[in-house]
Design an enzyme around this catalytic site. Structure first.
Site, PDB file in Angstrom:
ATOM      1  N   ASP A  20       0.417   4.841 -24.182  1.00  0.00           N
ATOM      2  CA  ASP A  20      -0.865   4.156 -23.983  1.00  0.00           C
ATOM      3  C   ASP A  20      -1.309   3.463 -25.264  1.00  0.00           C
ATOM      4  O   ASP A  20      -0.979   3.916 -26.362  1.00  0.00           O
ATOM      5  CB  ASP A  20      -1.912   5.196 -23.534  1.00  0.00           C
ATOM      6  CG  ASP A  20      -3.118   4.547 -22.875  1.00  0.00           C
ATOM      7  OD1 ASP A  20      -3.088   3.312 -22.630  1.00  0.00           O
ATOM      8  OD2 ASP A  20      -4.098   5.266 -22.614  1.00  0.00           O
ATOM      9  N   ASN A  68      -1.275   0.072 -11.890  1.00  0.00           N
ATOM     10  CA  ASN A  68      -1.096  -1.097 -12.759  1.00  0.00           C
ATOM     11  C   ASN A  68      -0.960  -2.412 -11.992  1.00  0.00           C
ATOM     12  O   ASN A  68      -1.099  -3.487 -12.578  1.00  0.00           O
ATOM     13  CB  ASN A  68       0.130  -0.918 -13.679  1.00  0.00           C
ATOM     14  CG  ASN A  68      -0.091   0.069 -14.807  1.00  0.00           C
ATOM     15  OD1 ASN A  68       0.843   0.702 -15.299  1.00  0.00           O
ATOM     16  ND2 ASN A  68      -1.334   0.225 -15.251  1.00  0.00           N
TER      17      ASN A  68
HETATM   18  C1  FPP Z   1      -0.070   1.244 -21.566  1.00  0.00           C
HETATM   19  O1  FPP Z   1      -0.813   0.498 -22.507  1.00  0.00           O
HETATM   20  C2  FPP Z   1       1.296   0.713 -21.405  1.00  0.00           C
HETATM   21  C3  FPP Z   1       1.834   0.260 -20.236  1.00  0.00           C
HETATM   22  C4  FPP Z   1       1.094   0.224 -18.967  1.00  0.00           C
HETATM   23  C5  FPP Z   1       3.204  -0.295 -20.166  1.00  0.00           C
HETATM   24  C6  FPP Z   1       4.240   0.389 -20.995  1.00  0.00           C
HETATM   25  C7  FPP Z   1       5.383  -0.531 -21.170  1.00  0.00           C
HETATM   26  C8  FPP Z   1       6.165  -0.639 -22.276  1.00  0.00           C
HETATM   27  C9  FPP Z   1       6.015   0.207 -23.474  1.00  0.00           C
HETATM   28  C10 FPP Z   1       7.224  -1.679 -22.390  1.00  0.00           C
HETATM   29  C11 FPP Z   1       8.388  -1.614 -21.458  1.00  0.00           C
HETATM   30  C12 FPP Z   1       8.962  -0.290 -21.236  1.00  0.00           C
HETATM   31  C13 FPP Z   1      10.269   0.016 -21.148  1.00  0.00           C
HETATM   32  C14 FPP Z   1      10.628   1.369 -20.687  1.00  0.00           C
HETATM   33  C15 FPP Z   1      11.353  -0.905 -21.513  1.00  0.00           C
HETATM   34  P1  FPP Z   1      -2.095  -0.277 -21.984  1.00  0.00           P
HETATM   35  O2  FPP Z   1      -1.680  -1.663 -21.624  1.00  0.00           O
HETATM   36  O3  FPP Z   1      -2.755   0.488 -20.914  1.00  0.00           O
HETATM   37  O4  FPP Z   1      -2.973  -0.296 -23.292  1.00  0.00           O
HETATM   38  P2  FPP Z   1      -4.577  -0.269 -23.393  1.00  0.00           P
HETATM   39  O5  FPP Z   1      -5.021   1.045 -22.817  1.00  0.00           O
HETATM   40  O6  FPP Z   1      -4.802  -0.361 -24.868  1.00  0.00           O
HETATM   41  O7  FPP Z   1      -5.083  -1.453 -22.638  1.00  0.00           O
END
Ligand code: FPP
Length: 245
Positions: A20, A68
């Site tokens: 996150d 998401n």
């Molecule tokens: C959460 O941060 C992250 C995600 C929903 C996506 C995770 C994806 C990756 C790390 C990249 C691709 C993964 C792989 C396995 C190749 P957020 O967007 O919710 O952050 P925020 O809470 O700060 O808005």
């Protein structure tokens, strides 16, 4: 090289991570959210390497939840492209390092190119034994449990299980995580203290480690800190301290 702070005889065999903070990290750099996700891939690579070196056998990463889909279309498309590109770029390395890739969640509802690259990577890595990387994609725990219930209902209807005879093991075998031991440690980054519909059944006895570090900055040292935190806990499974000695 193992860290001195870690007891090599007490490594959790399954670690699950809620990655996150990509969006907030990117915003703090004056960049868009996708920049955060792209940088998060390096953290995935480093964490997988650290887990493998420490002897963790299963690493589950929450990469895309069913919730998401509510994000802006451009972010969803960017995340899917990143997934396809990452699998393409990392497949050789997964093979060289004995990583088996599996998924949980309904990947059939992802874009076709994602499904194809995931299936190719799963097939090419299926006999690897060093570590299993489990990507949770289009995953939510309540959705998984409902799908498992539907499978069990079908088995009852077919006469394989008598009504009233459903046991824990039946549900466990009907979950997407069938044959995977429960996580012993959950890590969540970015200073949020929630489980967010992730592995609700499987986390029943997991230790929780929360760090303020945003996912794109998560590195080996943070993973080692989480393992050290796990090792500092007394795991009682409902018993008293005295019963454990
Ligand atoms: C959460 O941060 C992250 C995600 C929903 C996506 C995770 C994806 C990756 C790390 C990249 C691709 C993964 C792989 C396995 C190749 P957020 O967007 O919710 O952050 P925020 O809470 O700060 O808005």
């Amino acid at each position: 090289m193992l860290s001195k702070t870690i007891d090599p005889t007490n490594i959790p065999s399954h670690v699950a991570i809620i990655m996150d903070g990509n969006g907030r990290w990117a915003k703090a750099q004056g960049e868009d959210r996708l920049y955060g996700h792209s940088n998060g891939v390096a953290s995935v690579r480093e964490t997988l390497k650290a887990a493998r070196e420490l002897g963790v056998k299963y690493l589950t990463l929450y990469a895309f939840s069913t919730e998401n889909w509510a994000r802006p279309k451009s972010e969803i498309e960017g995340l899917m492209q990143l997934l396809v590109a990452s699998i393409h770029n990392e497949l050789d390395s997964l093979c060289e390092n004995g990583v088996r890739l599996v998924t949980i969640g309904e990947i059939e509802k992802l874009p076709q190119d994602c499904i194809e690259s995931l299936n190719e990577a799963k097939d090419k890595t299926k006999n690897h034994k060093e570590i299993t990387l489990i990507l949770a994609l289009n995953y939510s725990s309540r959705d998984e449990i409902i799908r498992a219930c539907n499978r069990l209902a079908e088995q009852v209807l077919q006469g394989n299980i008598a009504p009233g005879e459903i046991q824990q093991r039946h549900l466990e075998e009907a979950l997407d995580t069938a044959h995977v031991p429960d996580p012993e440690l959950l890590i969540r980054t970015s200073g949020e203290y929630r489980v967010s519909n992730f592995l609700l059944w499987q986390l029943a006895y997991a230790e929780m480690h929360f760090t303020k570090v945003f996912w794109p900055e998560f590195r080996k040292q943070h993973f080692i800190e989480a393992i050290a935190d796990f090792q500092s806990r007394e795991r009682r499974f409902g018993k008293t301290s005295e019963q454990l000695t």
